[in-house]
Scaffold this motif. Structure first.
Motif, PDB file in Angstrom:
ATOM      1  N   PHE A 195       0.824  -1.209   0.000  1.00 25.58           N
ATOM      2  CA  PHE A 195       0.000   0.000   0.000  1.00 25.58           C
ATOM      3  C   PHE A 195       0.859   1.261   0.000  1.00 25.58           C
ATOM      4  O   PHE A 195       0.516   2.256  -0.641  1.00 25.58           O
ATOM      5  CB  PHE A 195      -0.960   0.008   1.200  1.00 25.58           C
ATOM      6  N   THR A 196       1.968   1.236   0.725  1.00 24.99           N
ATOM      7  CA  THR A 196       2.862   2.388   0.757  1.00 24.99           C
ATOM      8  C   THR A 196       3.473   2.623  -0.617  1.00 24.99           C
ATOM      9  O   THR A 196       3.543   3.765  -1.091  1.00 24.99           O
ATOM     10  CB  THR A 196       3.966   2.200   1.814  1.00 24.99           C
ATOM     11  N   MET A 197       3.906   1.551  -1.277  1.00 23.00           N
ATOM     12  CA  MET A 197       4.465   1.693  -2.621  1.00 23.00           C
ATOM     13  C   MET A 197       3.423   2.247  -3.589  1.00 23.00           C
ATOM     14  O   MET A 197       3.725   3.145  -4.385  1.00 23.00           O
ATOM     15  CB  MET A 197       4.936   0.339  -3.138  1.00 23.00           C
ATOM     16  N   ALA A 198       2.206   1.712  -3.519  1.00 17.52           N
ATOM     17  CA  ALA A 198       1.131   2.197  -4.396  1.00 17.52           C
ATOM     18  C   ALA A 198       0.852   3.673  -4.144  1.00 17.52           C
ATOM     19  O   ALA A 198       0.664   4.454  -5.090  1.00 17.52           O
ATOM     20  CB  ALA A 198      -0.133   1.370  -4.184  1.00 17.52           C
ATOM     21  N   SER A 199       0.853   4.074  -2.873  1.00 22.76           N
ATOM     22  CA  SER A 199       0.564   5.471  -2.557  1.00 22.76           C
ATOM     23  C   SER A 199       1.697   6.395  -3.011  1.00 22.76           C
ATOM     24  O   SER A 199       1.440   7.512  -3.462  1.00 22.76           O
ATOM     25  CB  SER A 199       0.279   5.643  -1.065  1.00 22.76           C
ATOM     26  N   MET A 200       2.927   5.931  -2.924  1.00 25.74           N
ATOM     27  CA  MET A 200       4.048   6.751  -3.389  1.00 25.74           C
ATOM     28  C   MET A 200       4.021   6.914  -4.910  1.00 25.74           C
ATOM     29  O   MET A 200       4.322   7.987  -5.442  1.00 25.74           O
ATOM     30  CB  MET A 200       5.386   6.146  -2.935  1.00 25.74           C
ATOM     31  N   ILE A 201       3.627   5.850  -5.618  1.00 23.89           N
ATOM     32  CA  ILE A 201       3.489   5.935  -7.077  1.00 23.89           C
ATOM     33  C   ILE A 201       2.369   6.914  -7.424  1.00 23.89           C
ATOM     34  O   ILE A 201       2.512   7.756  -8.316  1.00 23.89           O
ATOM     35  CB  ILE A 201       3.244   4.536  -7.672  1.00 23.89           C
ATOM     36  N   PHE A 202       1.246   6.807  -6.703  1.00 20.25           N
ATOM     37  CA  PHE A 202       0.127   7.731  -6.903  1.00 20.25           C
ATOM     38  C   PHE A 202       0.578   9.168  -6.669  1.00 20.25           C
ATOM     39  O   PHE A 202       0.246  10.073  -7.450  1.00 20.25           O
ATOM     40  CB  PHE A 202      -1.018   7.338  -5.973  1.00 20.25           C
TER      41      PHE A 202
END
Length: 140
Positions: free
Chosen positions: A24-31
């Motif tokens: 989730f952290t990786m997805a949010s950083m990409i977002f």
């Protein structure tokens, strides 16, 4: 390298939590990176002109909101069609990562028949949501 599927393992709930938090952290950083690029390159118009941001950024929060004609409370959600508020949405997503993971953990704890931890996770989610709602504030 093939991605490992996240499996239910009641003996390794900490590992499940860590894996979910990482994803989730990786997805949010990409977002966040994508939304920032959209804002900087002005692929979507911004609510506040990017050239005006230099003079507004120096203002106190309350003065900034008035000068920028910004929304209060959760009304910013109506503006996520603008690139600057899309970036704000990405930041809100980052701050909600723990809550998202806890929602999944409630299911994991329940399936593992660990009802005490299920209850604790539900209470933590309720506290997160209460804090985010703005109902409770410090008077500022």
């Amino acid at each position: 390298m093939a991605k490992k599927k996240l499996e239910l393992n009641c003996a390794n709930i900490q590992g499940i939590y860590a894996t979910l938090l990482k994803r989730f952290t990786m997805a949010s950083m990409i977002f966040l990176a994508i939304s920032f690029a959209i804002y900087i390159f002005q692929w979507i118009p911004s609510y506040i002109d990017i050239d005006k941001m230099g003079e507004l950024i120096r203002l106190r929060s309350a003065d900034y909101r008035v000068a920028a004609n910004g929304p209060t409370g959760w009304a910013w959600l109506n503006l996520i069609g603008y690139s600057d508020y899309l970036s704000f949405m990405a930041i809100a997503f980052i701050s909600g990562v723990s809550v998202f993971v806890y929602f999944i953990l409630v299911h994991v704890f329940w399936r593992c028949k660990d009802y005490i931890y299920t209850s604790i996770a539900v209470i933590q989610i309720l506290i997160f949501l209460l804090a985010a709602s703005g109902i409770v504030n410090s008077g500022h």
